[in-house]
Design a protein around this motif. Structure first.
Motif, short mmCIF file in Angstrom:
data_model
loop_
_atom_site.label_atom_id
_atom_site.label_comp_id
_atom_site.label_asym_id
_atom_site.label_seq_id
_atom_site.Cartn_x
_atom_site.Cartn_y
_atom_site.Cartn_z
N LEU A 111 80.41 -34.83 -79.33
CA LEU A 111 81.06 -34.03 -78.29
C LEU A 111 82.39 -34.60 -77.82
O LEU A 111 82.94 -34.13 -76.82
CB LEU A 111 80.12 -33.86 -77.08
N VAL A 112 82.90 -35.61 -78.53
CA VAL A 112 84.16 -36.23 -78.09
C VAL A 112 85.29 -35.94 -79.08
O VAL A 112 86.14 -35.09 -78.86
CB VAL A 112 83.98 -37.75 -77.88
N CYS A 113 85.30 -36.63 -80.21
CA CYS A 113 86.45 -36.63 -81.10
C CYS A 113 86.79 -35.28 -81.74
O CYS A 113 87.97 -34.96 -81.88
CB CYS A 113 86.27 -37.70 -82.17
N PRO A 114 85.82 -34.46 -82.16
CA PRO A 114 86.21 -33.19 -82.78
C PRO A 114 87.01 -32.26 -81.88
O PRO A 114 87.66 -31.35 -82.37
CB PRO A 114 84.85 -32.56 -83.15
N GLU A 122 72.08 -29.53 -68.39
CA GLU A 122 73.08 -28.55 -67.96
C GLU A 122 74.48 -29.12 -67.80
O GLU A 122 75.46 -28.38 -67.81
CB GLU A 122 72.67 -27.94 -66.60
N ASP A 123 74.57 -30.42 -67.63
CA ASP A 123 75.85 -31.01 -67.22
C ASP A 123 76.74 -31.45 -68.37
O ASP A 123 77.80 -32.03 -68.16
CB ASP A 123 75.61 -32.22 -66.30
N LYS A 124 76.37 -31.16 -69.63
CA LYS A 124 77.19 -31.58 -70.77
C LYS A 124 78.63 -31.07 -70.68
O LYS A 124 79.57 -31.79 -71.01
CB LYS A 124 76.55 -31.15 -72.09
N PRO A 125 78.87 -29.81 -70.23
CA PRO A 125 80.26 -29.34 -70.19
C PRO A 125 81.16 -30.14 -69.27
O PRO A 125 82.36 -30.27 -69.54
CB PRO A 125 80.12 -27.89 -69.71
N ILE A 126 80.62 -30.67 -68.16
CA ILE A 126 81.49 -31.46 -67.28
C ILE A 126 81.50 -32.94 -67.66
O ILE A 126 82.39 -33.68 -67.25
CB ILE A 126 81.11 -31.29 -65.79
N LYS A 127 80.52 -33.37 -68.45
CA LYS A 127 80.55 -34.75 -68.96
C LYS A 127 81.51 -34.87 -70.14
O LYS A 127 82.10 -35.93 -70.36
CB LYS A 127 79.15 -35.18 -69.39
N ASN A 131 62.60 -27.54 -67.60
CA ASN A 131 63.18 -27.39 -66.27
C ASN A 131 64.69 -27.34 -66.45
O ASN A 131 65.39 -28.33 -66.26
CB ASN A 131 62.77 -28.56 -65.38
N TYR A 132 65.19 -26.18 -66.84
CA TYR A 132 66.60 -26.03 -67.22
C TYR A 132 67.22 -24.90 -66.43
O TYR A 132 66.68 -23.78 -66.38
CB TYR A 132 66.72 -25.74 -68.72
N ASP A 133 68.37 -25.17 -65.83
CA ASP A 133 69.07 -24.19 -65.00
C ASP A 133 70.19 -23.56 -65.83
O ASP A 133 71.28 -24.13 -65.97
CB ASP A 133 69.64 -24.88 -63.76
N VAL A 134 69.93 -22.38 -66.38
CA VAL A 134 70.90 -21.71 -67.24
C VAL A 134 72.18 -21.40 -66.47
O VAL A 134 73.30 -21.60 -66.97
CB VAL A 134 70.30 -20.42 -67.82
N ASP A 135 72.05 -20.90 -65.24
CA ASP A 135 73.23 -20.55 -64.45
C ASP A 135 74.10 -21.77 -64.19
O ASP A 135 75.34 -21.67 -64.21
CB ASP A 135 72.81 -19.92 -63.12
N ALA A 136 73.47 -22.92 -63.97
CA ALA A 136 74.24 -24.15 -63.74
C ALA A 136 75.01 -24.54 -64.99
O ALA A 136 76.19 -24.93 -64.92
CB ALA A 136 73.32 -25.28 -63.31
N ALA A 137 74.36 -24.45 -66.15
CA ALA A 137 75.03 -24.81 -67.40
C ALA A 137 76.24 -23.92 -67.63
O ALA A 137 77.33 -24.41 -67.98
CB ALA A 137 74.05 -24.69 -68.57
N ARG A 162 82.22 -22.92 -67.28
CA ARG A 162 83.34 -22.11 -66.78
C ARG A 162 84.19 -22.88 -65.77
O ARG A 162 85.32 -22.49 -65.50
CB ARG A 162 82.80 -20.81 -66.20
N ARG A 163 83.64 -23.95 -65.23
CA ARG A 163 84.46 -24.80 -64.36
C ARG A 163 85.57 -25.46 -65.17
O ARG A 163 86.72 -25.57 -64.69
CB ARG A 163 83.60 -25.87 -63.69
N VAL A 164 85.27 -25.91 -66.38
CA VAL A 164 86.28 -26.57 -67.21
C VAL A 164 87.05 -25.57 -68.06
O VAL A 164 88.17 -25.85 -68.50
CB VAL A 164 85.66 -27.67 -68.11
N ASN A 165 86.46 -24.38 -68.30
CA ASN A 165 87.13 -23.38 -69.12
C ASN A 165 86.73 -21.99 -68.62
O ASN A 165 85.75 -21.40 -69.08
CB ASN A 165 86.72 -23.54 -70.59
N PRO A 166 87.47 -21.46 -67.65
CA PRO A 166 87.10 -20.17 -67.04
C PRO A 166 87.02 -19.02 -68.04
O PRO A 166 86.36 -18.02 -67.78
CB PRO A 166 88.22 -19.93 -66.01
N ARG A 167 87.70 -19.15 -69.19
CA ARG A 167 87.75 -18.04 -70.15
C ARG A 167 86.68 -18.14 -71.23
O ARG A 167 86.61 -17.27 -72.11
CB ARG A 167 89.14 -17.98 -70.80
#
Length: 313
Positions: free
Chosen positions: A196-199, A219-224, A247-253, A258-263
Motif C-alpha cells: 500500500l506504499v510504493c505502487p 476501516e482505517d487503511k485509507p487514512i493510514k 465487526n467492520y464499519d463499512v460507512d467508516a471505511a 473520501r476524506r483523502v480522495n473526495p472523488r
C-alpha cells in the motif's frame, strides 16, 4: 536502491526470464525519455538507455522527505534521485499509455495490501465477462502461482517477479506488453505487488489505479496509507460476504477513503458470492467502450461489438 524501503531492481524476471535493463528485447517498441526525446527500438538492442534505477522514490509533494532515512545520502540528494527516477518512469509510462491507446486497450492497475483478494477477484471478473478479451500482468516478488491461476480461466497472463522490488514500474510493464502482443480492444488488468506504499507513486500507463480493500483489513487503511487511495480512481471494498462475521464499519471505511480522495468511486463486491460484481463489470465495459472510441473517433463500431458480446456474463 530505494531509499524508503530498500528494494532493488536486480532480480526482476518476466515469465522466468531475466529482465535486466541491459538485455535485448525480442520485440520492437517506442521509447520516450525524460528529456522528451523518443526513438524506436528494433529487434535486439542494448536496453541500458541510461535507466538509473537507484529507486529512491515517492515522498509525495515533498512533505514526507524529511522523514526518510538513507545512510550516506543527504536529503537534497535523495530528493534529486527521487525526481530523476519518477521522471524517467513517467516518460516510459506515457509511452505505454500511447501504445495502449493506439490499440483501444483499457488498462487498470490493481493495487492493495497482500491478501486483499485481487487474484480471486480477477478470476471471477474474467469468468463473468465471458467473450470480452482480457489479459493480465501479474506482479509478485516471487512465484508464478497467481499467473497460473489466471491462465486456468483461459485468459493470457504474464508473471513479473520483482525479486527484492516492492512495486511494478513502467519499464517492467513495457517488457510484459512486448511479450503479450495484445489484440486490439483487449481489457488489460495489471495486478501490482501487494503493497500500500510504493505502487502509489509509479504510473504504469494505466487508465486508472483501482485500490482493493478487503473488509478483513480494517476501516482505517485509507487514512493510514493516503497516497494510495488518493492516487486511485476506484476503491473496491472486497469480501463483503464476510461482513456478518466481522465487526467492520463499512460507512467508516468509505468515509476515510473520501476524506483523502473526495472523488473516489466505491464499489462493494464479493468475488465469492458475486455480490456487487455487476457494477464492477459495468465500470469495465464503460471504460473499454471509451478506449475503443478514442482509438477511432466517431466510429461506432470501434469498441461496440466486443462490449455487446460481453453484455451477458
Amino acid at each position: 536502491m530505494c531509499t524508503t524501503c530498500g528494494c532493488g531492481p536486480g532480480d526482476v524476471t518476466i515469465d522466468g526470464q531475466r529482465a535486466d535493463h541491459d538485455h535485448a528485447h525480442e520485440h520492437p517498441h517506442e521509447h520516450v525519455h525524460a528529456d522528451g526525446t523518443r526513438h524506436s527500438h528494433d529487434h535486439g538492442h542494448d536496453h541500458s538507455c541510461g535507466h538509473d534505477h537507484d529507486h529512491a522514490h515517492h515522498h509525495h509533494h515533498g512533505e514526507e522527505a524529511a522523514h526518510a532515512h538513507a545512510p550516506g545520502l543527504s536529503q537534497t540528494r535523495m530528493v534529486q534521485i527521487e525526481q530523476d527516477i519518477l521522471s524517467k518512469n513517467n516518460a516510459l509510462a506515457q509511452a505505454n499509455r500511447q501504445r495502449l491507446a493506439r490499440q483501444g486497450i483499457f488498462a487498470l492497475n490493481l493495487v492493495s495490501s497482500p491478501g486483499s483478494g485481487k487474484t480471486t477477484l480477477l478470476c471471477k471478473t474474467i469468468q463473468m465477462l465471458g467473450a470480452q478479451p482480457v489479459a493480465v500482468i501479474e506482479g509478485d516478488q516471487q512465484t508464478s502461482q497467481d499467473a497460473e491461476r489466471i491462465r486456468a480461466t483461459g485468459a493470457p497472463a504474464i508473471q513479473i517477479n520483482t525479486g527484492k522490488g516492492c512495486h511494478l514500474d513502467a519499464h517492467m510493464v513495457g517488457h510484459a506488453l512486448d511479450k503479450l502482443q495484445l489484440a486490439d480492444h483487449t481489457l488489460l488488468m495489471i495486478e501490482n505487488v501487494g503493497n500500500l506504499v510504493c505502487p502509489a507513486a509509479f504510473d504504469l500507463g494505466e487508465a486508472h489505479k483501482v485500490a482493493v480493500l478487503s473488509v478483513t483489513e480494517g476501516e482505517d487503511k485509507p487514512i493510514k496509507y493516503p497516497d494510495m487511495f488518493r492516487a486511485a480512481s476506484v476503491m473496491l471494498l472486497n469480501k463483503i460476504d464476510l461482513l456478518p462475521y466481522l465487526n467492520y464499519d463499512v460507512d467508516a471505511a468509505i468515509g476515510f477513503a473520501r476524506r483523502v480522495n473526495p472523488r473516489i468511486r466505491v464499489i462493494q463486491v464479493s468475488a465469492t458470492t458475486g455480490a456487487g460484481m455487476d457494477e464492477w463489470l459495468q465500470f469495465l465495459r464503460d471504460g473499454a467502450k471509451v478506449a475503443g472510441y478514442s482509438r477511432l473517433p466517431g466510429a461506432a463500431s470501434a469498441g461496440t461489438p466486443v462490449l455487446e458480446r460481453a453484455a451477458q456474463p
